[in-house]
Design an enzyme around this catalytic site. Sequence first.
Site, mmCIF file in Angstrom:
data_model
loop_
_atom_site.group_PDB
_atom_site.id
_atom_site.type_symbol
_atom_site.label_atom_id
_atom_site.label_comp_id
_atom_site.label_asym_id
_atom_site.label_seq_id
_atom_site.Cartn_x
_atom_site.Cartn_y
_atom_site.Cartn_z
ATOM 1 N N CYS A 1 0.860 -1.269 -0.149
ATOM 2 C CA CYS A 1 -0.093 0.103 0.145
ATOM 3 C C CYS A 1 0.847 1.227 0.007
ATOM 4 O O CYS A 1 0.209 2.397 -0.395
ATOM 5 C CB CYS A 1 -0.804 -0.023 1.204
ATOM 6 S SG CYS A 1 -2.013 -1.508 1.116
ATOM 7 N N HIS B 1 -3.708 7.224 2.001
ATOM 8 C CA HIS B 1 -3.872 5.630 1.606
ATOM 9 C C HIS B 1 -5.467 5.631 1.765
ATOM 10 O O HIS B 1 -5.841 5.757 3.037
ATOM 11 C CB HIS B 1 -3.153 4.576 1.875
ATOM 12 C CG HIS B 1 -3.536 3.323 2.013
ATOM 13 N ND1 HIS B 1 -3.908 2.754 0.594
ATOM 14 C CD2 HIS B 1 -3.506 2.340 2.841
ATOM 15 C CE1 HIS B 1 -4.392 1.485 0.751
ATOM 16 N NE2 HIS B 1 -3.995 1.115 1.944
ATOM 17 N N ASN C 1 -10.102 -0.686 -0.681
ATOM 18 C CA ASN C 1 -8.776 -0.471 -0.435
ATOM 19 C C ASN C 1 -7.969 -1.186 -1.941
ATOM 20 O O ASN C 1 -7.879 -2.368 -1.950
ATOM 21 C CB ASN C 1 -8.245 -1.267 0.681
ATOM 22 C CG ASN C 1 -6.650 -1.365 0.825
ATOM 23 O OD1 ASN C 1 -5.819 -1.017 0.097
ATOM 24 N ND2 ASN C 1 -6.276 -1.555 2.261
#
Length: 353
Positions: A140, A280, A310
């Site tokens: 990520c 994020h 996500n």
Amino acid sequence: MATAQPNSSPRTETTSPRPVPSGRSHLRSLMGFQILGTGSYVPEKVVPNEDLSSLGCDPEWIIQRTGIRERRHAPENIATSDMAYESALAAIESAGITADEIDLIVVGTFTPDSATPSTACRLQERLGIRAAAMDVSAACAGFLYAMITAAQFIKTGTSQRALVVGADLLSRISNPNDKKTYPLFGDGAGAVVLGPASDDHGMLSYTLGSEGDGGPLLCVPGGGSREPLTEQALSEGKQYLYMDGRSVFKWAVRVIEDSIRDVLYDANLTADDISLVLLHQANVRIIDAACENLGFPREKMVVNLDQYGNTSAGSVPLVLDEAMQKGLINRGDKILLCGFGAGLSWGTTVFQW
């Protein structure tokens, strides 16, 4: 806060206290480059929470715990490089250049098409250009790692036009039988084109960090040289992403706060100086906690995880491109970018547009 004396020089009053450094990771500055264009891509297939009910996932629970209402899943004939290609074309067009001007490709991904060749090499071949190409694996945080890597080439003059992509296809590595993690992830890609600029543009401060001792909290256990995917490993689901959600949540909130305070301190800025915050897109509760603890008004945050979930390395460039499309970023603005996740790793920067 002390007030200025009648004969003293005027000063600017701020509502946020000056942050203090945490010492958690090294701080650096990298100026002299700019983002020339942005682009993004998500698959057409929308998977709303209601479609996950058959897995035992309560749609309202997903919204309350994560803020996610839907996500995108790629069809079987789409791989990570395909999403990267579409986002790259959009970024190249946005930059007003042609593909053959690109001389470097850096792709942040931990769901490559294959172990080798790299996804970046596949993208280079698809674009039909001559360019160095490499992958960066930081999950990520992958886009921040990739962009900071490419920016070094721009700064030293060894690249004039660098294509940076963050892309992950998480629907392929998420366990559909794990109702705590499967609803969290989606597929997507985002890209930027970097080029030289004056020293008024670039990263006023940035930090890259890692804490490998937390690796087991968020990982794909099988498939590498340490634990090949045997028949037994496959039966145990070792090919799927594992996450200790509670521990990762607590870590993420701390690392966001520490790293953002650090780069603000290093750049001699406060929250009031920041025009936009692009985090994020992991969980809306993490974003809300960052807003409250760091003193950012919610309107400075761009949030799209309700639509995409996500998307790992695709997350930050996706939300960056959305901000650009909405006209939220102007020349001279100071933008906060922060990615964090498996590794455990993170990347955070104050970027002067």
